[in-house]
Write a protein that holds these residues in place. Structure first.
Motif, PDB file in Angstrom:
ATOM      1  N   LEU A 129       0.880  -1.178   0.105  1.00 31.98           N
ATOM      2  CA  LEU A 129      -0.004   0.208  -0.065  1.00 31.98           C
ATOM      3  C   LEU A 129       1.006   1.342  -0.018  1.00 31.98           C
ATOM      4  CD1 LEU A 129      -3.048  -0.598   2.282  1.00 31.98           C
ATOM      5  CD2 LEU A 129      -2.876  -0.614  -0.262  1.00 31.98           C
ATOM      6  N   VAL A 130       2.086   1.221   0.391  1.00 25.99           N
ATOM      7  CA  VAL A 130       2.911   2.286   0.360  1.00 25.99           C
ATOM      8  C   VAL A 130       3.342   2.631  -1.028  1.00 25.99           C
ATOM      9  CG1 VAL A 130       5.432   3.169   0.546  1.00 25.99           C
ATOM     10  CG2 VAL A 130       4.078   2.042   2.630  1.00 25.99           C
ATOM     11  N   HIS A 131       3.562   1.459  -1.822  1.00 24.55           N
ATOM     12  CA  HIS A 131       3.619   1.768  -3.318  1.00 24.55           C
ATOM     13  C   HIS A 131       2.278   2.420  -3.928  1.00 24.55           C
ATOM     14  CE1 HIS A 131       4.824   1.512  -7.617  1.00 24.55           C
ATOM     15  NE2 HIS A 131       3.649   0.826  -7.611  1.00 24.55           N
ATOM     16  N   ALA A 132       1.124   1.820  -3.595  1.00 18.69           N
ATOM     17  CA  ALA A 132      -0.292   2.169  -4.297  1.00 18.69           C
ATOM     18  C   ALA A 132      -0.846   3.389  -3.778  1.00 18.69           C
ATOM     19  CB  ALA A 132      -0.960   0.780  -3.674  1.00 18.69           C
ATOM     20  N   ARG A 133      -0.221   4.046  -2.926  1.00 18.03           N
ATOM     21  CA  ARG A 133      -0.624   5.650  -2.687  1.00 18.03           C
ATOM     22  C   ARG A 133      -0.918   6.292  -3.804  1.00 18.03           C
ATOM     23  NH1 ARG A 133       3.865   7.276   1.585  1.00 18.03           N
ATOM     24  NH2 ARG A 133       5.232   6.365  -0.088  1.00 18.03           N
ATOM     25  N   PRO A 134      -1.966   6.915  -4.029  1.00 14.68           N
ATOM     26  CA  PRO A 134      -2.343   7.404  -5.282  1.00 14.68           C
ATOM     27  C   PRO A 134      -1.719   8.813  -5.377  1.00 14.68           C
ATOM     28  CG  PRO A 134      -4.152   7.744  -3.663  1.00 14.68           C
ATOM     29  CD  PRO A 134      -3.214   6.763  -3.087  1.00 14.68           C
ATOM     30  N   ARG A 135      -0.497   9.082  -5.548  1.00 13.83           N
ATOM     31  CA  ARG A 135       0.347  10.352  -5.457  1.00 13.83           C
ATOM     32  C   ARG A 135       0.751  10.590  -6.842  1.00 13.83           C
ATOM     33  NH1 ARG A 135       4.707   9.820  -0.934  1.00 13.83           N
ATOM     34  NH2 ARG A 135       4.852  12.166  -1.523  1.00 13.83           N
ATOM     35  N   SER A 136       0.301   9.826  -7.999  1.00 14.58           N
ATOM     36  CA  SER A 136       0.580  10.201  -9.388  1.00 14.58           C
ATOM     37  C   SER A 136      -0.643   9.397 -10.273  1.00 14.58           C
ATOM     38  CB  SER A 136       1.827   9.817  -9.859  1.00 14.58           C
ATOM     39  OG  SER A 136       2.041   8.508  -9.903  1.00 14.58           O
ATOM     40  N   GLY A 137      -0.581   9.703 -11.558  1.00 11.68           N
ATOM     41  CA  GLY A 137      -1.561   8.897 -12.582  1.00 11.68           C
ATOM     42  C   GLY A 137      -1.024   7.566 -12.860  1.00 11.68           C
ATOM     43  N   ASN A 138       0.136   7.204 -12.424  1.00 12.89           N
ATOM     44  CA  ASN A 138       0.725   5.782 -12.671  1.00 12.89           C
ATOM     45  C   ASN A 138       0.497   4.430 -11.512  1.00 12.89           C
ATOM     46  OD1 ASN A 138       1.835   7.011 -14.965  1.00 12.89           O
ATOM     47  ND2 ASN A 138       3.777   7.795 -13.793  1.00 12.89           N
ATOM     48  N   GLY A 139      -0.126   5.055 -10.667  1.00 12.26           N
ATOM     49  CA  GLY A 139      -0.485   3.963  -9.667  1.00 12.26           C
ATOM     50  C   GLY A 139      -1.625   3.172 -10.037  1.00 12.26           C
ATOM     51  N   PRO A 140      -1.668   1.722  -9.377  1.00 10.49           N
ATOM     52  CA  PRO A 140      -2.894   0.921  -9.748  1.00 10.49           C
ATOM     53  C   PRO A 140      -4.087   1.321  -9.699  1.00 10.49           C
ATOM     54  CG  PRO A 140      -1.970   0.214  -7.660  1.00 10.49           C
ATOM     55  CD  PRO A 140      -0.975   1.338  -8.174  1.00 10.49           C
ATOM     56  N   GLY A 141      -4.999   1.335 -10.476  1.00 11.73           N
ATOM     57  CA  GLY A 141      -6.444   1.692 -10.337  1.00 11.73           C
ATOM     58  C   GLY A 141      -7.392   1.148  -9.662  1.00 11.73           C
ATOM     59  N   CYS A 142      -6.958  -0.196  -9.161  1.00  9.80           N
ATOM     60  CA  CYS A 142      -7.778  -1.185  -8.441  1.00  9.80           C
ATOM     61  C   CYS A 142      -6.665  -1.736  -7.488  1.00  9.80           C
ATOM     62  CB  CYS A 142      -8.498  -2.154  -9.173  1.00  9.80           C
ATOM     63  SG  CYS A 142      -9.407  -3.116  -7.997  1.00  9.80           S
ATOM     64  N   VAL A 143      -7.043  -1.916  -6.122  1.00 10.13           N
ATOM     65  CA  VAL A 143      -6.215  -2.801  -5.374  1.00 10.13           C
ATOM     66  C   VAL A 143      -7.238  -3.658  -4.367  1.00 10.13           C
ATOM     67  CG1 VAL A 143      -4.573  -2.685  -3.280  1.00 10.13           C
ATOM     68  CG2 VAL A 143      -4.423  -0.900  -5.001  1.00 10.13           C
ATOM     69  N   MET A 144      -6.958  -4.897  -4.444  1.00 10.76           N
ATOM     70  CA  MET A 144      -7.789  -5.700  -3.800  1.00 10.76           C
ATOM     71  C   MET A 144      -6.779  -6.694  -2.719  1.00 10.76           C
ATOM     72  SD  MET A 144     -10.853  -6.923  -6.520  1.00 10.76           S
ATOM     73  CE  MET A 144      -9.690  -7.982  -7.190  1.00 10.76           C
ATOM     74  N   ALA A 145      -7.565  -7.293  -1.657  1.00 12.74           N
ATOM     75  CA  ALA A 145      -6.840  -8.114  -1.005  1.00 12.74           C
ATOM     76  C   ALA A 145      -7.340  -9.635  -1.036  1.00 12.74           C
ATOM     77  CB  ALA A 145      -6.814  -7.736   0.698  1.00 12.74           C
ATOM     78  N   TYR A 146      -6.577 -10.557  -1.169  1.00  9.37           N
ATOM     79  CA  TYR A 146      -7.037 -11.918  -1.339  1.00  9.37           C
ATOM     80  C   TYR A 146      -7.054 -12.678  -0.054  1.00  9.37           C
ATOM     81  CZ  TYR A 146      -2.066 -12.862  -1.809  1.00  9.37           C
ATOM     82  OH  TYR A 146      -0.676 -13.068  -1.925  1.00  9.37           O
ATOM     83  N   GLU A 147      -7.722 -13.816  -0.345  1.00  9.46           N
ATOM     84  CA  GLU A 147      -7.757 -14.806   0.770  1.00  9.46           C
ATOM     85  C   GLU A 147      -7.047 -16.007   0.846  1.00  9.46           C
ATOM     86  OE1 GLU A 147     -12.005 -16.908   2.762  1.00  9.46           O
ATOM     87  OE2 GLU A 147     -11.837 -16.442   0.560  1.00  9.46           O
ATOM     88  N   THR A 148      -6.061 -16.027   1.783  1.00 10.13           N
ATOM     89  CA  THR A 148      -5.180 -17.253   1.731  1.00 10.13           C
ATOM     90  C   THR A 148      -5.399 -18.352   3.032  1.00 10.13           C
ATOM     91  OG1 THR A 148      -3.375 -15.887   1.147  1.00 10.13           O
ATOM     92  CG2 THR A 148      -2.825 -18.085   1.900  1.00 10.13           C
ATOM     93  N   LEU A 149      -6.086 -19.540   2.368  1.00 10.45           N
ATOM     94  CA  LEU A 149      -6.182 -20.599   3.376  1.00 10.45           C
ATOM     95  C   LEU A 149      -5.142 -20.937   4.459  1.00 10.45           C
ATOM     96  CD1 LEU A 149      -8.014 -23.150   0.945  1.00 10.45           C
ATOM     97  CD2 LEU A 149      -8.801 -22.563   3.110  1.00 10.45           C
ATOM     98  N   SER A 150      -5.388 -21.159   5.646  1.00  8.83           N
ATOM     99  CA  SER A 150      -4.622 -21.239   6.728  1.00  8.83           C
ATOM    100  C   SER A 150      -4.022 -20.130   7.199  1.00  8.83           C
ATOM    101  CB  SER A 150      -3.639 -22.415   6.392  1.00  8.83           C
ATOM    102  OG  SER A 150      -2.726 -21.924   5.624  1.00  8.83           O
ATOM    103  N   GLU A 151      -4.138 -18.868   6.723  1.00  7.61           N
ATOM    104  CA  GLU A 151      -3.680 -17.587   6.845  1.00  7.61           C
ATOM    105  C   GLU A 151      -4.793 -16.536   7.519  1.00  7.61           C
ATOM    106  OE1 GLU A 151      -0.419 -17.345   7.787  1.00  7.61           O
ATOM    107  OE2 GLU A 151       0.515 -18.827   6.548  1.00  7.61           O
ATOM    108  N   THR A 152      -5.747 -16.607   6.492  1.00 10.11           N
ATOM    109  CA  THR A 152      -6.832 -15.316   6.568  1.00 10.11           C
ATOM    110  C   THR A 152      -7.783 -15.802   7.789  1.00 10.11           C
ATOM    111  OG1 THR A 152      -6.386 -14.701   4.130  1.00 10.11           O
ATOM    112  CG2 THR A 152      -8.404 -14.192   5.223  1.00 10.11           C
ATOM    113  N   ASN A 153      -8.020 -16.745   8.180  1.00 14.35           N
ATOM    114  CA  ASN A 153      -9.054 -17.192   8.944  1.00 14.35           C
ATOM    115  C   ASN A 153      -8.456 -17.581  10.160  1.00 14.35           C
ATOM    116  OD1 ASN A 153      -8.386 -19.501   7.346  1.00 14.35           O
ATOM    117  ND2 ASN A 153     -10.063 -20.636   8.453  1.00 14.35           N
TER     118      ASN A 153
END
Length: 227
Positions: A129-153
């Motif tokens: 998310l440090v990289h994804a900060r919208p500080r220019s027009g070159n950043g990712p337009g969409c950021v999503m967090a995924y679910e990892t079995l044995s970690e997320t829950n």
């Protein structure tokens, strides 16, 4: 079929090898089949004495074989110490990950969830998310967090951040490829009912799919969407 959200360049950040296949292997395969570039950044590498070098080499080979099956365009390994990111200066990790992402310039950025029990996952979430900060027009337009079995829950949902998905990607046509790719991680596959079993992967995809009336799906938490 179009890549998810019409992204042409997708970056998936994995704290450890196999997190990306568990979390979004079906989405990656769907996007690759539709012509999108799918890039994976693996942040850590097992290091002695915690991990034997022969095992580390085997896992890396498994990773590349799994990525070839999925259709990954490119895999970058940053080689920070696995289970040791809390000892890495945060500025060093942020710079390395940001440099890798800057070379990709992804439209869509997929990252681990902040509420995962593994501290490496939490640290990687913040670094991405440090990289994804919208500080220019070159950043990712969409950021999503995924679910990892044995970690997320496995932390303490309700006390710690709970994974409450609000994005679902139909992987009915690519679930079998996701499972086949994870099967290549011979060092990681566990017998049922372990969460890292092939049966558990299929069961979670079936459950997430049924939530939105699909045969199979992967679930995500939307962090940011810029139209």
């Amino acid at each position: 079929m179009t890549p998810p959200f019409n992204a042409r360049r997708i970056a998936v950040v994995a704290p450890h090898p196999d997190d990306e296949i568990l979390g979004c292997g079906g989405t990656m395969a769907r996007a690759a089949a539709a012509g999108a570039q799918v890039h994976v950044i693996v942040v850590t590498r097992g290091q002695p004495p915690l991990f034997e070098e022969a095992l580390v080499r085997q896992i890396r080979a498994e990773t590349l074989r799994a990525h070839a099956m999925i259709g990954v365009t490119d895999t970058q390994f940053l080689d920070f110490p696995a289970a040791g990111l809390d000892r890495v200066p945060r500025s060093e990790l942020n710079h390395a990950l940001s440099s890798a992402l800057a070379r990709i310039e992804p439209d869509l950025l997929l990252i681990p969830f902040i509420g995962d029990i593994h501290l490496d996952h939490q640290i990687v979430f913040n670094a991405a998310l440090v990289h994804a900060r919208p500080r220019s027009g070159n950043g990712p337009g969409c950021v999503m967090a995924y679910e990892t079995l044995s970690e997320t829950n496995w932390l303490a949902p309700g006390v710690t951040p709970a994974f409450i998905p609000n994005i679902f990607v139909d992987i009915g046509e690519t679930l079998d490829r996701k499972i086949a790719a994870f099967r290549l991680f011979q060092t990681q596959v566990k017998p049922s009912p372990d969460e890292r079993s092939l049966e558990a992967i299929r069961a979670l995809a079936t459950l997430r799919g049924a939530t939105v009336h699909r045969h199979a799906a992967e679930a995500f938490v939307l962090v940011r969407q810029i139209h």
